[in-house]
Design an enzyme around this catalytic site. Structure first.
Site, PDB file in Angstrom:
ATOM      1  N   GLY A 179      -0.744  -0.335   2.757  1.00 13.58           N
ATOM      2  CA  GLY A 179       0.319   0.667   2.707  1.00 13.58           C
ATOM      3  C   GLY A 179      -0.189   2.095   2.686  1.00 13.58           C
ATOM      4  N   GLU A 204      -0.273  -6.485  -5.151  1.00 15.76           N
ATOM      5  CA  GLU A 204       0.793  -5.834  -5.938  1.00 15.76           C
ATOM      6  C   GLU A 204       1.188  -6.717  -7.122  1.00 15.76           C
ATOM      7  OE1 GLU A 204       3.366  -5.126  -2.592  1.00 15.76           O
ATOM      8  OE2 GLU A 204       1.891  -3.714  -1.821  1.00 15.76           O
ATOM      9  N   GLU A 241      -7.035  -8.862   2.051  1.00 16.98           N
ATOM     10  CA  GLU A 241      -6.360  -7.569   2.093  1.00 16.98           C
ATOM     11  C   GLU A 241      -7.089  -6.588   1.175  1.00 16.98           C
ATOM     12  OE1 GLU A 241      -1.975  -8.239   3.307  1.00 16.98           O
ATOM     13  OE2 GLU A 241      -2.126  -8.357   1.142  1.00 16.98           O
ATOM     14  N   TRP A 299       7.897  -8.618   3.779  1.00 19.90           N
ATOM     15  CA  TRP A 299       8.904  -7.542   3.692  1.00 19.90           C
ATOM     16  C   TRP A 299       8.860  -6.841   2.340  1.00 19.90           C
ATOM     17  CZ3 TRP A 299      14.057 -10.000   5.990  1.00 19.90           C
ATOM     18  CH2 TRP A 299      13.813 -10.417   7.318  1.00 19.90           C
ATOM     19  N   LYS A 300       8.113  -7.400   1.402  1.00 16.63           N
ATOM     20  CA  LYS A 300       8.038  -6.860   0.028  1.00 16.63           C
ATOM     21  C   LYS A 300       9.457  -6.676  -0.528  1.00 16.63           C
ATOM     22  CE  LYS A 300       3.719  -4.661   1.207  1.00 16.63           C
ATOM     23  NZ  LYS A 300       2.701  -3.742   0.803  1.00 16.63           N
ATOM     24  N   SER A 311      -2.418  -2.169   6.491  1.00 20.21           N
ATOM     25  CA  SER A 311      -2.056  -1.208   7.541  1.00 20.21           C
ATOM     26  C   SER A 311      -2.302  -1.755   8.946  1.00 20.21           C
ATOM     27  CB  SER A 311      -2.775   0.129   7.328  1.00 20.21           C
ATOM     28  OG  SER A 311      -2.444   0.671   6.064  1.00 20.21           O
ATOM     29  N   HIS A 336      -0.722 -11.667  -4.131  1.00 18.49           N
ATOM     30  CA  HIS A 336      -0.741 -10.352  -3.476  1.00 18.49           C
ATOM     31  C   HIS A 336      -1.246  -9.315  -4.473  1.00 18.49           C
ATOM     32  CE1 HIS A 336       0.605  -6.720  -1.444  1.00 18.49           C
ATOM     33  NE2 HIS A 336       0.680  -7.446  -0.340  1.00 18.49           N
ATOM     34  N   GLY A 359       2.624  -5.718   6.336  1.00 24.64           N
ATOM     35  CA  GLY A 359       3.655  -5.187   5.448  1.00 24.64           C
ATOM     36  C   GLY A 359       4.589  -4.270   6.225  1.00 24.64           C
ATOM     37  N   GLY A 360       4.308  -2.972   6.183  1.00 20.10           N
ATOM     38  CA  GLY A 360       5.181  -1.954   6.771  1.00 20.10           C
ATOM     39  C   GLY A 360       5.643  -2.267   8.188  1.00 20.10           C
TER      40      GLY A 360
HETATM   41  C1  PEP Z   1       0.798  -6.256   2.668  1.00 14.72           C
HETATM   42  O1  PEP Z   1       1.593  -5.888   1.843  1.00 14.72           O
HETATM   43  O2  PEP Z   1       0.439  -7.434   2.633  1.00 14.72           O
HETATM   44  C2  PEP Z   1       0.287  -5.299   3.653  1.00 14.72           C
HETATM   45  C3  PEP Z   1      -0.752  -5.634   4.343  1.00 14.72           C
HETATM   46  O3  PEP Z   1       0.955  -4.096   3.772  1.00 14.72           O
HETATM   47  P1  PEP Z   1       0.744  -2.970   4.932  1.00 14.72           P
HETATM   48  O4  PEP Z   1       0.671  -3.690   6.234  1.00 14.72           O
HETATM   49  O5  PEP Z   1       1.957  -2.096   4.818  1.00 14.72           O
HETATM   50  O6  PEP Z   1      -0.534  -2.258   4.600  1.00 14.72           O
END
Ligand code: PEP
Length: 254
Positions: free
Chosen positions: A176, A100, A170, A10-11, A216, A98, A237-238
């Site tokens: 994202g 980020e 990832e 959920w970040k 994504s 992650h 994520g999203g």
């Molecule tokens: C994530 O933050 O681990 C991720 C994969 O984000 P998203 O699915 O939004 O690209």
């Protein structure tokens, strides 16, 4: 045999009450069960207790993950959370490394390795992230880059039960951005990760470690990734911020 896993990150989204509502919605969506698919949600730290209570009250078929941890047991580390604190509120997974956290907060492979060891000492399953930036992909050096991360992140780890260590590949350029890697791109790197794990831990252990794809991923594309031999699920994520889209991804994996 590896059970598939769908994990939602959920970040820094959802207040405490919004997190409870999302978890309740997901519990309703998944009330028929998730078959052999392991489902994990990773809310922000302040939401963990509320989501833990929803899981308990609704007997929800998903597990709780933190998004970060510190490796010390307690003490003067302002703003950090110890593994034992995660145990105490019922978190059984924790995302580490992650992109980020690596990019915005300077987390290094050495930090990630220490976090993995601390989590495993507390029987919390690390979901350890790796992945290359765009310039590395464009230079064609993505496989070597990720293999190097895996070697550093796993250094000295003792993996007894391979179902209790999870890797998420990832590619940073796909997180994202709406730009996904192709399923073949994911397989190329996930296959190289498994080969590296086999060199480090032996083939049998490597065959039991789940490797997720993230970047994504959404209900419309997740099935394509899951068809690949070395892709065992998704870190989302999203699309994990809405109960129906996340549940649709779980159902696509069943
Ligand atoms: C994530 O933050 O681990 C991720 C994969 O984000 P998203 O699915 O939004 O690209």
């Amino acid at each position: 045999m590896r059970n598939r896993m769908i994990a939602g990150n959920w970040k820094m989204n959802k207040t405490y009450s919004e997190g409870v509502v999302l978890a309740q919605g997901l519990a309703r969506e998944l009330e028929g069960g998730t078959g052999s698919v392991d489902v994990v949600v990773a809310p922000p730290a302040v939401d963990l207790k509320g989501v833990a209570e929803v899981i308990e009250q609704e007997q929800a078929p998903f597990a709780l993950s933190a998004q970060n941890v510190y490796w010390e047991e307690s003490g003067a580390f302002t703003g950090e959370t110890a593994p034992g604190m995660l145990n105490a509120i019922g978190a059984t997974y924790c995302i580490i490394g992650h992109s980020e956290r690596r990019g915005y907060f300077g987390e290094t492979d050495e930090d990630i390795n220490r976090k993995a060891k601390a989590l495993m000492a507390h029987d919390i399953v690390p979901i350890s992230c790796c992945g290359e930036p765009l310039e590395v992909r464009e230079a064609g050096e993505h496989v070597a880059f990720v293999v190097d991360q895996i070697k550093k992140d796993t250094e000295g780890l003792e993996i007894e039960d391979p179902s209790k260590y999870v890797i998420a590949y990832e590619p940073i350029w796909a997180i994202g951005t709406g730009k996904t890697a192709t399923a073949d791109d994911a397989q190329e790197v996930c296959g190289a990760i498994r080969k590296t794990l086999a060199e480090i831990f032996g083939q049998e252990k490597a065959d039991g470690i789940r490797i997720l794809y993230g970047g994504s991923a959404k209900p419309e594309n997740v099935a394509g990734f899951l068809e690949k031999e070395d892709v065992d699920g998704a870190l989302v994520g999203g699309a994990s911020l809405k109960a129906d889209s996340f549940a649709a991804m779980v159902k696509a994996a069943m």
